[in-house]
Design an enzyme around this catalytic site. Structure first.
Site, short mmCIF file in Angstrom:
data_model
loop_
_atom_site.label_atom_id
_atom_site.label_comp_id
_atom_site.label_asym_id
_atom_site.label_seq_id
_atom_site.Cartn_x
_atom_site.Cartn_y
_atom_site.Cartn_z
N LYS A 115 -56.68 37.65 -21.95
CA LYS A 115 -55.76 38.35 -21.05
C LYS A 115 -55.88 39.87 -21.16
CE LYS A 115 -54.73 34.34 -19.78
NZ LYS A 115 -55.52 33.83 -18.65
N GLY A 164 -47.91 30.34 -19.31
CA GLY A 164 -46.56 30.31 -19.87
C GLY A 164 -46.51 30.02 -21.36
N GLU A 199 -46.22 43.79 -23.05
CA GLU A 199 -46.14 44.21 -21.66
C GLU A 199 -44.69 44.46 -21.30
OE1 GLU A 199 -49.57 41.81 -19.12
OE2 GLU A 199 -47.50 41.22 -18.90
N LYS A 200 -44.46 45.28 -20.30
CA LYS A 200 -43.11 45.46 -19.78
C LYS A 200 -42.63 44.12 -19.21
CE LYS A 200 -39.55 47.73 -18.07
NZ LYS A 200 -38.54 48.16 -19.04
N GLU A 287 -52.48 37.11 -14.30
CA GLU A 287 -53.68 36.48 -14.84
C GLU A 287 -54.46 35.84 -13.71
OE1 GLU A 287 -51.71 33.80 -17.66
OE2 GLU A 287 -52.24 32.10 -16.42
N ASN A 289 -56.61 32.38 -12.77
CA ASN A 289 -56.95 31.01 -13.14
C ASN A 289 -58.28 30.67 -12.49
OD1 ASN A 289 -53.53 30.51 -12.62
ND2 ASN A 289 -54.50 30.46 -14.61
N ARG A 291 -60.14 28.17 -11.77
CA ARG A 291 -60.29 26.73 -11.53
C ARG A 291 -59.44 26.34 -10.34
NH1 ARG A 291 -55.11 25.68 -12.97
NH2 ARG A 291 -54.31 26.85 -14.73
N ARG A 337 -43.26 18.76 -7.83
CA ARG A 337 -43.94 18.08 -8.93
C ARG A 337 -43.00 17.06 -9.56
NH1 ARG A 337 -47.43 22.36 -12.45
NH2 ARG A 337 -48.09 23.76 -10.78
#
Lengths: 445, 70
Positions: A115, A164, A199-200, A287, A289, A291, A337
């Site tokens: 990251k 997360g 990070e903020k 970030e 991903n 994929r 979900r």
């Protein structure tokens, strides 16, 4: 590309098989002892047993998966999401074996997986990042010093984390100092890398991501955004697109930033750029991903495109075949979900499914990996199905989602269906006014 | 006799107490893992541990008794 091995399980293996079948590509499923009776194992043209249930011995067992690809003469491997999908070493190994890895170059996976490196690359490319530190913080003192410079509250994160996992909100110096050692320890245990950064912390943020697609000929397009702010434990529960929060100007800027991000790393394949958006609609890179994303069907139902088909074409070296101006939000799409978990505590609820009756309805798509009699084991992710609905308007989609989820019958295990019903009935959700704090604000009410 | 029950089905990955230990209300006694999630199970009352009924690696169901307290 004649035969694809799917290095994954459950609903996503099944979903990939569906497109492969349509495209005349043969499929190979791999399975652990725990999954031998799952639908995806039957539906693939061939299936190879790769080991006992725990993932290190099966779905993360690189040697067993490579051996399965070789013994079946598969010429490509689709990693799905999770498991080995963002593992640089695996992608490299697949390539070395002369097999096509359906995803970006191994180096890109590595860069985006770290990251801090990802932050550097994005910053250099002119993509806004959350204010934070440039190098890892090595001690609680350094963390506290950095936090004071940035201003509280801050987020303490593991550089190798993501999705997360491995992050903690700290509201003052004492919290940073307390959290530092334990967070570092957890990062070491989970990711084998304990580099930490600060990070903020953006208060009441929106989590909005942009789907991108890039071919090997330098063409990069975006497939609009997905609003993913309905989360529990930093994991998504419901996604929708278009985002009810964005205005057209911000949407355009956000999508362009995602294209810039993909170009900055030389991305190929389909991927997702995640952003944090504050209440004033300032957005920051979170970030990438590298994929297919769990919630990719939202984009498919909105645009009418098949992302897995795009992945196959890109991996074959073909041009995208879709121009930016042809990508349109034709419908409003929502994904729910369905998790095997307690609807109020969100704790996992493995067990055997007795009755299983998904809704059959127009504009309702079910991507699931289970059936009546399936044993939902404690070894893997609790997600058992996704309900994807679409409508001409958001209102129509929400109404349809409500009808569909009410008709979804699952007995034998606990599921979060009652919780999904509550979300859909919530006034703030119906008004499209929600942030990532939605679930916890509901619970505390 | 007071008891501590599992709050979900899963595998025991840590046992944090042993017979004879004094535990407080709310103290973590074991850690369960299920579906990629680690969940500590807490004592619902204070007391002295009479027996820990599970070992690391055991699979327990929601509601199973894992610790007996005096």
């Amino acid at each position: 590309m004649r035969k694809v091995l799917i290095a994954n399980r459950g609903e996503i293996a099944r979903r990939i098989i569906r497109t492969c079948k349509m495209k005349g590509v043969a499929t190979v499923a791999v399975y652990s002892d725990a999954d031998k009776d799952l639908p995806y194992v039957r539906e693939a043209d061939e299936a190879v047993h790769i080991g006992p249930p725990p993932v290190p011995h099966s779905y993360l067992n690189v040697e067993a998966i490579i051996a399965a690809a070789k013994s079946t003469n598969a010429d490509a491997i689709h990693p799905g999401y999770g498991l080995l999908s963002e593992n640089e070493a695996f992608a490299r190994r697949v390539g070395e074996e002369g097999i096509v890895f359906i995803g970006p170059a191994p180096k890109v996976i590595g860069q985006m997986g770290d990251k801090l490196t990802a932050r550097h690359i994005m910053q250099a490319a002119g993509v806004p990042v959350v204010p934070g530190c440039e190098a890892p913080v090595e001690t609680p003192d350094e963390a506290a010093e950095m936090a004071a410079t940035i201003g509280y509250p801050v987020m303490l994160k593991a550089s190798a984390g993501g999705g997360g996992i491995g992050m903690q909100i700290c509201r003052d110096e004492q919290e940073v100092r307390q959290a530092y050692q334990s967070a570092k320890g957890r990062a070491k245990a989970y990711f084998g890398n304990d580099a930490m950064y600060v990070e903020k912390y953006v208060e009441r943020p929106h989590h909005i991501e942009v789907q991108i697609a890039a071919d090997e000929h330098g063409e990069v397009i975006h497939l609009l955004e997905r609003e993913c702010s309905i989360q529990r434990r930093h994991q998504k529960v419901l996604e929708e697109s278009p985002s009810p929060f964005l205005d057209q100007a911000t949407r355009e800027e956000l999508c362009q930033a995602a294209v810039l991000a993909a170009k900055a790393v030389g991305y190929t394949g389909v991927g997702t750029v995640e952003f944090i958006v504050d209440k004033n609609k300032n957005f920051y890179f979170l970030e990438m991903n590298t994929r297919l994303q769990v919630e990719h069907p939202v984009t498919e139902e909105m645009t009418g495109l098949d992302l897995v088909a795009m992945q196959l074409e890109i991996a074959k070296g073909n041009p995208l075949g879709v121009a930016q101006e042809d990508v349109k939000a034709l419908r409003h799409a929502i994904e729910l979900r369905v998790y095997a978990e307690d609807p109020s505590t969100f704790l996992p609820s493995p067990g055997t499914i007795a009755l299983y009756q998904p809704p059959v309805q127009e504009f309702v798509r079910i991507d699931d990996g289970v059936e009546a009699g399936t044993q939902v084991t404690p070894f893997y992710d609790p997600m058992i199905a996704k309900v994807i609905v679409s409508g001409a308007t958001r209102e129509e989609a929400v109404q349809r989602a409500k009808e569909a989820i009410e008709k979804f019958l699952i007995t034998g295990i606990k599921t979060n269906i009652p919780f999904l019903q509550e979300v859909l009935a919530d006034e703030r959700f119906r008004a499209g006014e929600y942030t990532t704090w939605f679930v916890q604000e509901r619970v505390s009410k | 006799m007071k008891q501590v029950a599992a709050t979900m089905a899963g595998t025991v990955i840590q046992v944090l107490v042993q017979a004879g230990d004094q535990v407080n209300d709310g103290q973590d006694v074991i850690v369960l893992e299920s579906m990629k999630m680690e969940v500590p199970v807490q004592a619902q009352a204070a007391g002295k541990v009479v027996e820990v009924k599970v070992n690391i690696g055991d699979f327990v169901n929601d509601g199973d008794i894992i610790v007996e307290l005096e």
